[in-house]
Design a protein around this motif. Structure first.
Motif, PDB file in Angstrom:
ATOM      1  N   ASP A 294       2.219   1.716  -3.524  1.00 59.21           N
ATOM      2  CA  ASP A 294       1.158   2.217  -4.405  1.00 59.21           C
ATOM      3  C   ASP A 294       0.902   3.692  -4.166  1.00 59.21           C
ATOM      4  OD1 ASP A 294       0.906  -0.281  -5.509  1.00 59.21           O
ATOM      5  OD2 ASP A 294      -0.940  -0.803  -4.439  1.00 59.21           O
ATOM      6  N   ARG A 295       0.872   4.095  -2.907  1.00 55.89           N
ATOM      7  CA  ARG A 295       0.632   5.504  -2.566  1.00 55.89           C
ATOM      8  C   ARG A 295       1.757   6.380  -3.126  1.00 55.89           C
ATOM      9  NH1 ARG A 295      -1.151   4.664   2.343  1.00 55.89           N
ATOM     10  NH2 ARG A 295       0.913   4.444   3.217  1.00 55.89           N
TER      11      ARG A 295
ATOM     12  N   GLN B  68      -7.594  -0.232 -16.740  1.00 58.20           N
ATOM     13  CA  GLN B  68      -7.184   1.173 -16.742  1.00 58.20           C
ATOM     14  C   GLN B  68      -7.117   1.706 -18.168  1.00 58.20           C
ATOM     15  OE1 GLN B  68      -3.670   1.984 -14.460  1.00 58.20           O
ATOM     16  NE2 GLN B  68      -3.486   4.059 -15.218  1.00 58.20           N
TER      17      GLN B  68
ATOM     18  N   GLY C 116       1.322   7.109  -6.666  1.00 55.74           N
ATOM     19  CA  GLY C 116       0.133   7.889  -6.977  1.00 55.74           C
ATOM     20  C   GLY C 116      -1.069   7.044  -7.360  1.00 55.74           C
ATOM     21  N   LEU C 117      -1.072   5.784  -6.985  1.00 56.80           N
ATOM     22  CA  LEU C 117      -2.171   4.893  -7.336  1.00 56.80           C
ATOM     23  C   LEU C 117      -3.253   4.927  -6.266  1.00 56.80           C
ATOM     24  CD1 LEU C 117      -0.121   1.793  -8.550  1.00 56.80           C
ATOM     25  CD2 LEU C 117      -1.157   3.590  -9.939  1.00 56.80           C
ATOM     26  N   LYS C 118      -4.497   4.848  -6.707  1.00 56.96           N
ATOM     27  CA  LYS C 118      -5.651   4.769  -5.814  1.00 56.96           C
ATOM     28  C   LYS C 118      -6.371   3.461  -6.085  1.00 56.96           C
ATOM     29  CE  LYS C 118      -5.299   8.925  -4.107  1.00 56.96           C
ATOM     30  NZ  LYS C 118      -5.027   9.180  -2.733  1.00 56.96           N
ATOM     31  N   ARG C 119      -6.996   2.926  -5.059  1.00 59.88           N
ATOM     32  CA  ARG C 119      -7.660   1.635  -5.165  1.00 59.88           C
ATOM     33  C   ARG C 119      -9.131   1.836  -5.527  1.00 59.88           C
ATOM     34  NH1 ARG C 119      -6.086  -3.121  -3.047  1.00 59.88           N
ATOM     35  NH2 ARG C 119      -7.661  -4.707  -2.890  1.00 59.88           N
ATOM     36  N   ILE C 120      -9.600   1.036  -6.498  1.00 58.89           N
ATOM     37  CA  ILE C 120     -11.009   0.996  -6.881  1.00 58.89           C
ATOM     38  C   ILE C 120     -11.432  -0.467  -6.862  1.00 58.89           C
ATOM     39  CG2 ILE C 120     -12.661   1.332  -8.738  1.00 58.89           C
ATOM     40  CD1 ILE C 120     -10.980   3.586  -9.774  1.00 58.89           C
ATOM     41  N   GLU C 121     -12.532  -0.755  -6.185  1.00 56.52           N
ATOM     42  CA  GLU C 121     -13.058  -2.120  -6.210  1.00 56.52           C
ATOM     43  C   GLU C 121     -14.212  -2.164  -7.179  1.00 56.52           C
ATOM     44  OE1 GLU C 121     -13.624  -4.570  -2.840  1.00 56.52           O
ATOM     45  OE2 GLU C 121     -12.240  -3.372  -1.648  1.00 56.52           O
TER      46      GLU C 121
ATOM     47  N   LEU D 232       0.825  -1.206   0.000  1.00 56.23           N
ATOM     48  CA  LEU D 232       0.000   0.000   0.000  1.00 56.23           C
ATOM     49  C   LEU D 232       0.863   1.262   0.000  1.00 56.23           C
ATOM     50  CD1 LEU D 232      -2.803  -1.093   2.489  1.00 56.23           C
ATOM     51  CD2 LEU D 232      -2.977  -0.838   0.003  1.00 56.23           C
ATOM     52  N   ARG D 233       1.964   1.227   0.728  1.00 58.55           N
ATOM     53  CA  ARG D 233       2.881   2.373   0.755  1.00 58.55           C
ATOM     54  C   ARG D 233       3.499   2.607  -0.627  1.00 58.55           C
ATOM     55  NH1 ARG D 233       6.834   0.866   4.391  1.00 58.55           N
ATOM     56  NH2 ARG D 233       5.364   1.290   6.066  1.00 58.55           N
TER      57      ARG D 233
END
Length: 94
Positions: free
Chosen positions: A45-46, A81, A49-54, A42-43
């Motif tokens: 990805d952050r 994407q 600049g990535l955000k999570r979408i389910e 998660l770190r």
């Protein structure tokens, strides 16, 4: 009665015997390793600049996405994407 080396039914005779196998390389238990790895992922990805979408889709669409991703040699996330970006570009150009 003598101890037979091939006899594994009496486990107490072999309690102190070292079994061959992969040595333990991480002092943390498996659950702690999984939590730490997820936190690190998660770190990363952050930082990227990535955000999570389910997204929940039916099984047929899921299979089609997998096939298309394999054909294009992309991950499913990369394919989704790409498709979303293409759709947004089409909408913006109208």
């Amino acid at each position: 009665m003598a101890k037979q080396d091939a006899d594994r039914t009496t486990l107490d005779l072999f309690a102190d015997e070292r079994r061959p196998g992969r040595p333990r390389t991480n002092p943390l238990p498996r659950q702690a390793q999984l939590r730490l790895n997820k936190r690190n992922q998660l770190r990363r990805d952050r930082e990227r600049g990535l955000k999570r979408i389910e997204l929940k889709v039916d099984e047929r669409l899921f299979s089609k996405l997998n096939v298309l991703a394999d054909e294009r040699r992309l991950s499913r996330a990369e394919l989704i994407q790409t498709l979303l970006l293409q759709q947004l570009e089409q909408l913006e150009s109208k």
